[in-house]
Design a protein around this motif. Structure first.
Motif, short mmCIF file in Angstrom:
data_model
loop_
_atom_site.label_atom_id
_atom_site.label_comp_id
_atom_site.label_asym_id
_atom_site.label_seq_id
_atom_site.Cartn_x
_atom_site.Cartn_y
_atom_site.Cartn_z
N MET A 1 60.97 39.38 30.00
CA MET A 1 60.06 39.72 31.10
C MET A 1 60.11 41.24 31.32
O MET A 1 61.18 41.81 31.44
CB MET A 1 60.49 39.00 32.37
N TYR A 46 51.92 37.75 37.24
CA TYR A 46 52.66 36.67 36.60
C TYR A 46 52.11 35.30 37.02
O TYR A 46 51.49 35.17 38.09
CB TYR A 46 54.14 36.76 36.99
N LEU A 213 45.46 37.45 33.30
CA LEU A 213 46.38 36.32 33.39
C LEU A 213 45.70 35.01 33.01
O LEU A 213 46.26 34.19 32.28
CB LEU A 213 46.95 36.22 34.81
N ALA A 216 45.44 34.96 29.41
CA ALA A 216 46.78 34.79 28.84
C ALA A 216 47.25 33.34 28.90
O ALA A 216 47.98 32.87 28.02
CB ALA A 216 47.78 35.69 29.58
N MET A 217 46.82 32.62 29.93
CA MET A 217 47.24 31.22 30.12
C MET A 217 46.21 30.24 29.55
O MET A 217 46.08 29.12 30.02
CB MET A 217 47.47 30.96 31.62
N VAL A 273 48.92 39.07 27.87
CA VAL A 273 50.08 38.77 27.02
C VAL A 273 50.21 37.25 26.96
O VAL A 273 50.51 36.61 27.98
CB VAL A 273 51.36 39.41 27.58
N GLY A 275 50.58 33.52 27.27
CA GLY A 275 51.56 32.65 27.89
C GLY A 275 52.48 33.32 28.89
O GLY A 275 53.36 32.66 29.46
N LYS A 276 52.28 34.62 29.16
CA LYS A 276 53.24 35.35 29.99
C LYS A 276 52.64 35.99 31.23
O LYS A 276 53.03 35.69 32.35
CB LYS A 276 53.97 36.40 29.15
N PHE A 277 51.68 36.91 31.06
CA PHE A 277 51.14 37.61 32.24
C PHE A 277 49.87 38.36 31.87
O PHE A 277 49.52 38.50 30.70
CB PHE A 277 52.17 38.57 32.84
N TYR A 306 59.87 46.35 26.17
CA TYR A 306 60.02 44.95 26.53
C TYR A 306 59.52 44.00 25.46
O TYR A 306 59.33 42.81 25.71
CB TYR A 306 59.30 44.68 27.86
N LEU A 308 56.61 43.34 23.76
CA LEU A 308 55.46 42.53 24.13
C LEU A 308 54.62 42.08 22.94
O LEU A 308 53.85 41.13 23.05
CB LEU A 308 54.54 43.33 25.08
#
Length: 311
Positions: A1, A46, A213, A216-217, A273, A275-277, A306, A308
């Protein structure tokens, strides 16, 4: 994260801000030329609802080319993949985003992808509705659902400024109409009105991160659990963001940063990103390709620190 605290993020923003002196605010659209060259802000949203930010994230920016991803998702939902990709291709280009060159040399004459201007104009002309007002409202309602912000509108000043100076985009429209990629009954001035309104949709970095987001999801709003965008369409959009999202710097961006992202000449960048944010950035000083110079530096720092990159 990434970034356990806003202080970490602020330090990265200040490091990246040094790059702004090497960029230039877009002034070929007069209303965009009013931006402050040294502005830089970021929001990271997030799935659990937390948001880290640095800089003036409440400052509103117009989407410009970032809107191309959103209109593409909407039109794919309305028209289906077969219809959309009859009119626009799936390949990246090494040419500038507003180039007409490939249209003259391709057979059939079809824009290479939906994130260059020619392809985006074709996609926008496919938004459902009988009038410009109906069609921009349809797009705004979609954006409001993605952001969970019913106050989002388009900036009339920027839309008017773009409309009055969009000579090359008009040329692209007439060329595409001649080759039947834009329907023969299309009124080009109405299409330009719709397209400039679309590009002038206005929001802040937090709104932008929230749209990132959802992509990303895989199209799901993690707060409500609602599938706003079908997963396969979200996947298509993210793939275009990787291959074409940063204009003709997309290959370098994929190597150095490695996330789906889309930029706009207002200085905005939307990142997703997987599945993340989601990420929303505003930094109006642009590099020679039309991307936020400090925004890209900031994403480089985040990706390196981080890990990414999806590759």
């Amino acid at each position: 994260m990434p970034c356990q605290s806003s202080d970490e993020l602020k330090a990265l923003v200040e490091e990246a801000r040094n790059c702004t002196k090497n960029g230039k605010v877009a002034d070929y659209i007069p209303a965009l030329g009013k931006a402050r060259e040294d502005d830089l802000s970021i929001a990271i949203h997030y799935p659990d609802g937390r948001c880290l930010s640095a800089g003036d994230i409440e400052k509103k920016i117009t989407l410009q080319s970032i809107s191309k991803v959103i209109s593409l998702a909407l039109v794919l939902m309305d028209r289906g993949q077969d219809d959309v990709f009859k009119h626009v291709g799936m390949e990246p280009t090494g040419d500038p985003f507003n180039s007409i060159v490939k249209l003259e040399t391709m057979a059939p004459t079809k824009p290479l992808n939906p994130l260059i201007n020619a392809g985006a104009l074709v996609v926008t002309h496919m938004i459902n509705g009988d009038t410009v007002k109906e069609r921009i409202q349809r797009l705004l309602v979609f954006v409001q659902e993605l952001t969970k912000d019913a106050t989002i509108r388009y900036c009339e000043e920027v839309a008017r400024s773009e409309f009055e100076t969009s000579y090359l985009n008009r040329a692209l429209c007439y060329f595409l109409k001649q080759h039947k990629m834009i329907a023969e009954n299309t009124d080009i001035e109405q299409l330009m009105e719709l397209y400039t309104m679309q590009c002038a949709i206005e929001m802040n970095c937090l709104n932008l991160a929230r749209i990132g987001l959802v992509f990303a999801m895989d199209g799901i709003d993690p707060q409500s659990g609602k599938q706003i965008i079908p997963a396969d369409i979200a996947r298509i959009c993210k793939t275009f963001m990787v291959t074409c999202g940063m204009y003709n710097a997309s290959g370098e961006f994929a190597i150095k940063i490695g996330i789906p992202a889309k930029s706009g000449v207002s200085g905005g960048i939307m990142g997703a990103v997987p599945g993340k944010f989601g990420i929303g950035i505003f930094g109006p000083a642009l590099d020679e390709k039309g991307n936020s110079i400090a925004g890209i530096k900031l994403l480089e720092l985040l990706s390196k620190n981080y890990k990414l990159s999806m590759f």
